[in-house]
Design an enzyme around this catalytic site. Structure first.
Site, PDB file in Angstrom:
ATOM      1  N   SER A   1       0.626  -1.225  -0.162  1.00  0.00           N
ATOM      2  CA  SER A   1       0.031  -0.095  -0.100  1.00  0.00           C
ATOM      3  C   SER A   1       0.927   1.168   0.076  1.00  0.00           C
ATOM      4  O   SER A   1       1.556   1.636  -1.011  1.00  0.00           O
ATOM      5  CB  SER A   1      -0.932   0.048   1.293  1.00  0.00           C
ATOM      6  OG  SER A   1      -1.823   0.894   1.185  1.00  0.00           O
TER       7      SER A   1
ATOM      8  N   ASP B   1      -1.231   1.521  -3.833  1.00  0.00           N
ATOM      9  CA  ASP B   1      -2.068   0.434  -4.484  1.00  0.00           C
ATOM     10  C   ASP B   1      -3.331   0.931  -4.917  1.00  0.00           C
ATOM     11  O   ASP B   1      -4.402   0.147  -5.366  1.00  0.00           O
ATOM     12  CB  ASP B   1      -2.143  -0.675  -3.468  1.00  0.00           C
ATOM     13  CG  ASP B   1      -2.953  -0.335  -2.233  1.00  0.00           C
ATOM     14  OD1 ASP B   1      -3.168   0.664  -1.945  1.00  0.00           O
ATOM     15  OD2 ASP B   1      -3.579  -1.315  -1.706  1.00  0.00           O
TER      16      ASP B   1
ATOM     17  N   ASP C   1      -5.963   2.343  -3.429  1.00  0.00           N
ATOM     18  CA  ASP C   1      -7.344   2.252  -2.407  1.00  0.00           C
ATOM     19  C   ASP C   1      -7.708   3.702  -1.734  1.00  0.00           C
ATOM     20  O   ASP C   1      -8.514   3.272  -1.028  1.00  0.00           O
ATOM     21  CB  ASP C   1      -7.243   0.890  -1.825  1.00  0.00           C
ATOM     22  CG  ASP C   1      -6.298   0.942  -0.489  1.00  0.00           C
ATOM     23  OD1 ASP C   1      -5.473   1.742  -0.510  1.00  0.00           O
ATOM     24  OD2 ASP C   1      -6.140  -0.018   0.220  1.00  0.00           O
TER      25      ASP C   1
ATOM     26  N   ASP D   1      -2.659   6.351  -3.291  1.00  0.00           N
ATOM     27  CA  ASP D   1      -1.435   5.967  -2.838  1.00  0.00           C
ATOM     28  C   ASP D   1      -1.073   4.559  -3.792  1.00  0.00           C
ATOM     29  O   ASP D   1      -1.448   4.504  -4.888  1.00  0.00           O
ATOM     30  CB  ASP D   1      -1.824   5.134  -1.553  1.00  0.00           C
ATOM     31  CG  ASP D   1      -2.887   4.139  -1.365  1.00  0.00           C
ATOM     32  OD1 ASP D   1      -3.605   3.921  -2.338  1.00  0.00           O
ATOM     33  OD2 ASP D   1      -2.849   3.522  -0.369  1.00  0.00           O
TER      34      ASP D   1
END
Length: 450
Positions: A107, A248, A250, A246
């Site tokens: 992430s 990833d 999400d 960010d």
């Protein structure tokens, strides 16, 4: 039962250190695969299948190969997407009717970290019971299916296009983004080839930053956790607004034309106001970190707010429990269950953009009625085994701060789930008072923990 490997968002750590090593990840793939084989009742000769996506970290190549080997050894077929946002894997897991989705990502963490998280066939985080079953199998020796039952792997060449179309489908069909100049900060992460195309295909003029990943620069002074680059780019480009994702994809932050940053609480409020205007909002789920100003502003609109534990997993659980559709965190994880099964930075940004178009507002105007209270958050490192909850000095300091704040503020003491830290958070109407009280509590914790 306590978790040995799984945290609130899968298995995560520094690459090369347990548990993020190739041998463990192969065992994890095998354990998850055997769990799926045992749970699925497929016709003879049919294999369960999983979808594997990743972000842009250089370690993703190694971990993808290890996972693929583990799943294949368990007799599970593997579909590989290459770099794609986490919510894309949640969507495609449902769309392709596979038994699970797997994301290789840490992430918003820097590139030396990586992790593995799972989605169920329904595109939601795995239930605790399934994660517990996987952990139990990890403690058993790794085996290998007979050659005739080994899994196979193949690439999904149109995965990015499928997800782009899905994102666009969450934006009202009668609206477009023509005439809007947008800066999209992709954090050199998984959305680098997705987000600019989504906004462009909806009609916006898009300038992309953080869209040149090299395996080592994910989240490096760009993205939702470092929005300064976006703020500067929006002003320099004369853009109408900026969108920061960010690593990833999400979570999301946004910036207005003047370079002012809007966090997850503010964006959640914008979406909530629009949902309320269209008659479709029963309530909102926040977390323990949701700003008190957001709760008060929504209460004035007649919208109830409840707080879950910190983590989008817990927001989702409470939304499902109450039958509500909207929730999120101030970090930028926003869940719109009427659009997707999980938090999605691109989809959330589109919901904000739809609200601005429908209301003919700027971000600043859409946040009218919301005043965020000042917050001070201090992390205090604790010695191993220190039980802060049993120290009366800390409790006394907390209670004294709460008495001084009254109903116009609050105090939250929360242990980190990943580090030996106590997070001391104080918020209220006056910044100086909030800062003084937070530092006072932190000083007490440091003194008694010494």
């Amino acid at each position: 039962m306590g978790r040995k490997y799984f945290g609130t968002d899968g298995v995560r750590g520094t690459v090369g250190e347990a548990p993020i090593t190739p041998d463990f990840i192969m065992r994890l793939g095998y354990a998850a695969g055997t769990t799926l084989v045992a749970r699925e009742h497929l016709p003879p000769g049919e294999h369960p299948a999983v979808l594997i996506g990743k972000d842009t970290r250089i370690s993703g190549y190694m971990l993808e190969a290890a996972l693929e080997a583990g799943f294949a050894a368990a007799g599970v077929d593997v579909m590989l997407t290459g770099p794609l946002p986490t919510p894309a894997i949640a969507y495609l897991t449902r769309a392709l009717r596979v038994q699970a989705g797997v994301v290789i990502s840490a992430s918003h963490n820097p590139y030396p970290d990586n992790g593995i998280k799972f989605f169920s066939a329904a595109g939601a985080k795995l239930p605790d019971a399934v994660e517990a079953e996987i952990e139990a199998r990890l403690d058993q020796p790794m085996g290998c299916a007979a050659s005739a039952r080994l899994g196979k792997a193949r690439r999904i060449d149109d995965a990015a296009g499928r997800y782009i179309e899905f994102c666009k489908s969450t934006f009202p069909p009668e609206l477009d983004l023509r005439g809007m100049r947008i800066v999209a900060d992709c954090a050199h992460g998984a959305a680098y080839h997705i987000a600019p195309r989504v906004f462009h295909e909806l009609g916006a003029e898009v300038h992309a930053i953080g869209a040149e990943p090299n395996g080592l620069n994910i989240n490096d002074h760009v993205g939702a956790t470092s929005p300064q680059a976006l703020q500067q780019a929006v002003v320099a480009q004369g853009a109408d607004l900026g969108i920061a994702l960010d690593g990833d994809g999400d979570r999301v932050m946004m910036v207005d034309a003047r370079g002012r940053l809007y966090d997850g609480d503010q964006l959640l409020y914008v979406i909530a106001r629009q949902r309320l205007a269209s008659g479709g909002l029963a309530g909102v789920v926040g977390t323990l970190m949701t700003n008190l100003g957001t709760e008060h502003a929504l209460a004035k609109l007649g919208v109830p707010v409840v707080r879950a534990k910190v983590g989008d997993r817990y927001v989702l659980e409470m939304l499902v429990e109450r039958g509500w559709k909207l929730g999120g965190e101030n970090s930028g994880h926003i869940i719109c269950l009427d659009r997707h099964t999980t938090g999605d930075g691109i989809v959330s940004a589109l919901q904000v953009l739809a609200a601005l178009r429908l209301q003919e507002n700027t971000l600043d105007e859409a946040c009218a009625g919301l005043t965020l209270y000042p917050q001070t958050l201090i992390n205090v490192r604790l010695p191993t085994g220190f039980d802060w909850q049993r120290r009366p000095e800390i409790e006394s300091a907390r209670m004294a701060a709460e008495r001084e704040l009254g109903e116009s503020g609050r105090v939250l003491l929360r242990a980190s789930g990943t580090e030996p830290l106590l997070r001391v958070m104080v918020e209220g109407r006056e910044a100086l008072t909030v800062d003084t009280l937070a530092r006072g509590i932190a000083d007490v914790v440091q003194r008694v923990a010494a």
